[in-house]
Design a protein around this motif. Structure first.
Motif, PDB file in Angstrom:
ATOM      1  N   LEU A  49       0.818  -1.492   0.092  1.00 27.49           N
ATOM      2  CA  LEU A  49       0.012  -0.234   0.114  1.00 27.49           C
ATOM      3  C   LEU A  49       0.586   1.917   0.231  1.00 27.49           C
ATOM      4  O   LEU A  49       1.640   1.632   0.595  1.00 27.49           O
ATOM      5  N   LEU A  50      -0.185   1.800  -1.033  1.00 27.42           N
ATOM      6  CA  LEU A  50       0.925   3.783  -0.852  1.00 27.42           C
ATOM      7  C   LEU A  50      -0.043   4.983  -0.157  1.00 27.42           C
ATOM      8  O   LEU A  50      -1.221   4.490  -0.881  1.00 27.42           O
ATOM      9  N   ARG A  51       0.060   5.287   0.999  1.00 26.21           N
ATOM     10  CA  ARG A  51      -1.250   6.776   0.933  1.00 26.21           C
ATOM     11  C   ARG A  51      -0.340   7.596   0.613  1.00 26.21           C
ATOM     12  O   ARG A  51       1.108   8.576   0.917  1.00 26.21           O
ATOM     13  N   VAL A  52      -0.409   8.646  -0.416  1.00 23.91           N
ATOM     14  CA  VAL A  52      -0.553  10.046  -1.185  1.00 23.91           C
ATOM     15  C   VAL A  52      -0.970  10.719  -1.273  1.00 23.91           C
ATOM     16  O   VAL A  52      -2.041  11.155  -1.699  1.00 23.91           O
ATOM     17  N   GLY A  53      -0.715  11.590  -0.247  1.00 21.28           N
ATOM     18  CA  GLY A  53      -1.926  12.397   0.220  1.00 21.28           C
ATOM     19  C   GLY A  53      -3.396  11.955   0.188  1.00 21.28           C
ATOM     20  O   GLY A  53      -3.459  10.818   1.394  1.00 21.28           O
ATOM     21  N   SER A  54      -4.480  12.405  -0.167  1.00 20.65           N
ATOM     22  CA  SER A  54      -6.155  12.044   0.268  1.00 20.65           C
ATOM     23  C   SER A  54      -5.793  11.000  -0.768  1.00 20.65           C
ATOM     24  O   SER A  54      -6.850   9.965  -0.689  1.00 20.65           O
ATOM     25  N   GLN A  55      -4.685  10.103  -1.909  1.00 26.28           N
ATOM     26  CA  GLN A  55      -5.356   7.699  -2.435  1.00 26.28           C
ATOM     27  C   GLN A  55      -4.333   8.018  -1.848  1.00 26.28           C
ATOM     28  O   GLN A  55      -3.649   7.584  -1.195  1.00 26.28           O
ATOM     29  N   TYR A  56      -5.214   6.516  -1.863  1.00 25.25           N
ATOM     30  CA  TYR A  56      -4.588   4.925  -1.553  1.00 25.25           C
ATOM     31  C   TYR A  56      -4.628   4.182  -2.865  1.00 25.25           C
ATOM     32  O   TYR A  56      -4.741   3.723  -4.286  1.00 25.25           O
ATOM     33  N   SER A  72     -10.077   6.592  -2.543  1.00 23.13           N
ATOM     34  CA  SER A  72      -9.647   8.129  -2.689  1.00 23.13           C
ATOM     35  C   SER A  72     -10.211   8.078  -1.019  1.00 23.13           C
ATOM     36  O   SER A  72      -9.728   8.961   0.309  1.00 23.13           O
ATOM     37  N   THR A  73     -10.322   6.847  -0.385  1.00 25.56           N
ATOM     38  CA  THR A  73     -10.798   6.701   1.030  1.00 25.56           C
ATOM     39  C   THR A  73     -10.538   4.946   1.497  1.00 25.56           C
ATOM     40  O   THR A  73      -9.697   4.006   0.268  1.00 25.56           O
ATOM     41  N   PRO A  74      -9.489   5.210   2.524  1.00 24.39           N
ATOM     42  CA  PRO A  74      -9.435   3.538   2.782  1.00 24.39           C
ATOM     43  C   PRO A  74      -9.997   2.580   2.823  1.00 24.39           C
ATOM     44  O   PRO A  74      -8.891   1.829   2.419  1.00 24.39           O
ATOM     45  N   GLY A  75     -10.684   2.449   3.026  1.00 20.86           N
ATOM     46  CA  GLY A  75     -11.672   1.597   3.026  1.00 20.86           C
ATOM     47  C   GLY A  75     -12.745   1.026   1.462  1.00 20.86           C
ATOM     48  O   GLY A  75     -13.296   0.334   0.968  1.00 20.86           O
ATOM     49  N   GLY A  76     -12.504   2.545   0.526  1.00 18.08           N
ATOM     50  CA  GLY A  76     -12.688   2.153  -1.000  1.00 18.08           C
ATOM     51  C   GLY A  76     -13.832   3.335  -0.967  1.00 18.08           C
ATOM     52  O   GLY A  76     -13.827   3.923  -0.322  1.00 18.08           O
ATOM     53  N   PRO A  77     -14.220   3.026  -2.219  1.00 20.45           N
ATOM     54  CA  PRO A  77     -14.670   1.782  -3.447  1.00 20.45           C
ATOM     55  C   PRO A  77     -12.942   2.179  -3.949  1.00 20.45           C
ATOM     56  O   PRO A  77     -12.258   2.759  -4.287  1.00 20.45           O
TER      57      PRO A  77
END
Length: 348
Positions: A49-56, A72-77
């Protein structure tokens, strides 16, 4: 999303299915809850996993050139993206699938590490690098592998702990002093985890060999290193990936090269989650969100119910899906625990 993390669990159950249970805590204070639902499928093995700003971004085994999903959120979609790699590296045999890709940012750009079958290595795998200008890729592979035990002589990529065994499950780690490393598994029994010092751009070694960190009498793989104060926490997957007893374990040390004599603890297994083979985990830290852990598990039904096997999972409908959970660190700020899984977020 931090306000929503861990507030509820959403489980999709068949009409006549009996809910599986997972346990938070232990002993008399334990609280049993329904088994968590995956945040992504239909197939999502070994998520990096990568978290870049608000993107996963989730990079996964498969392809053949590696699978990528974005949210755009950790749980999806989660939305499937093009292949992780634009093509095979020149050193790769071009057969099979890319295994356990994982990425981070260095001075060279976004660098992806991946395992693939190497030419002339009897089906065994080496670890290669690829570079992109965007975290989601596609990544362009370099022409030579980073770690490849079959190589010899003066080749700088020839880190050869066992020239008869391949290397898989690359996982980057940067220490608090800025130095970079790559953890990986040597594919043999007993399983071993090793760590390799990297150059500042993450594309080369820095003239030092790898060192074994730990081994397991059965199998150990998918390493992840996290620094917490003066403590190094090493997470990994123990036992065999094709069984429900596959689990996520951890050790802790004040020396990043010394884990062999440290006690192994179970973080996630079938007993405390209700999942079949909760492993292949990666950790997301830093940024504006909470610490998270992503992992895979086996499901055997169309509605994503965990498989139920004592040994090897043989169901013809088996597949691995991705789960997400909040990762906490205890009162000492260095003891990992999972207080709650994240619910999947349905498409709008």
């Amino acid at each position: 999303m931090s306000g929503r993390t861990g507030k509820r669990l959403v489980v999709v159950l068949a009409a006549c299915a009996v809910a599986l249970l997972w346990t938070v805590g232990s002993g008399a204070a334990a609280v049993q809850r329904p088994a968590p639902a995956p945040v992504y499928g239909p197939s999502a093995a070994d998520p990096g996993l990568l978290r870049v700003g608000s993107q996963y971004y989730a990079f996964m085994t498969g392809g053949p050139l590696g699978e990528v999903a974005r949210s755009s959120t950790p749980g999806g979609p989660w939305t499937a993206q093009p292949n992780a790699l634009s093509r095979w590296g020149a050193w790769a045999a071009g057969t099979g699938a890319v295994w356990a890709p994982d990425a981070w940012q260095t001075s060279a750009g976004w660098v992806l590490y991946y395992a693939a079958q190497a030419k002339g290595f009897a089906g065994q795998r080496c670890i290669g690098t690829a570079v992109a200008g965007d975290p989601g890729g596609p990544y362009t592979p370099t022409d030579t592998p980073l770690i490849c035990p079959i190589l010899g002589g003066d080749d700088p990529a020839a880190d050869r702990p066992d020239p008869t065994a391949g290397v898989i499950d690359p996982s980057p780690f940067q220490d608090s002093d800025g130095r970079r490393y790559l953890l990986y598994k040597t594919q043999k029994t007993p399983g071993t985890i090793r760590m390799f010092p990297l150059s500042a751009d993450g594309l080369h070694g820095r003239g030092e060999l790898s060192h074994e960190l730990v081994r397991h009498a059965d199998s150990i793989e998918n390493p992840v290193m996290v620094k917490r104060g003066d403590q190094y926490v090493l997470l990994a997957s123990a036992n065999w990936f094709d069984q429900c007893r596959y689990s996520t374990v951890w050790r802790r040390s004040t020396d990043p090269w010394s884990f062999a004599d440290k006690q192994e603890h179970v973080l996630l297994d079938q007993a405390n989650t209700g999942l079949c083979g909760p492993g292949g985990a990666d950790v997301v830290t830093g940024g504006s969100g909470p610490d998270l852990i992503y992992l895979h598990g086996w499901v055997c039904t169309p509605d994503d119910q965990p498989c139920q096997y004592d040994g090897v999972v043989t169901d013809p409908n088996k597949r691995r899906v991705m789960y997400a959970a909040k990762l906490a660190w205890g009162q000492d700020d260095a003891t990992p625990n999972v207080p709650a899984f994240l619910p999947p977020v349905p498409p709008r």
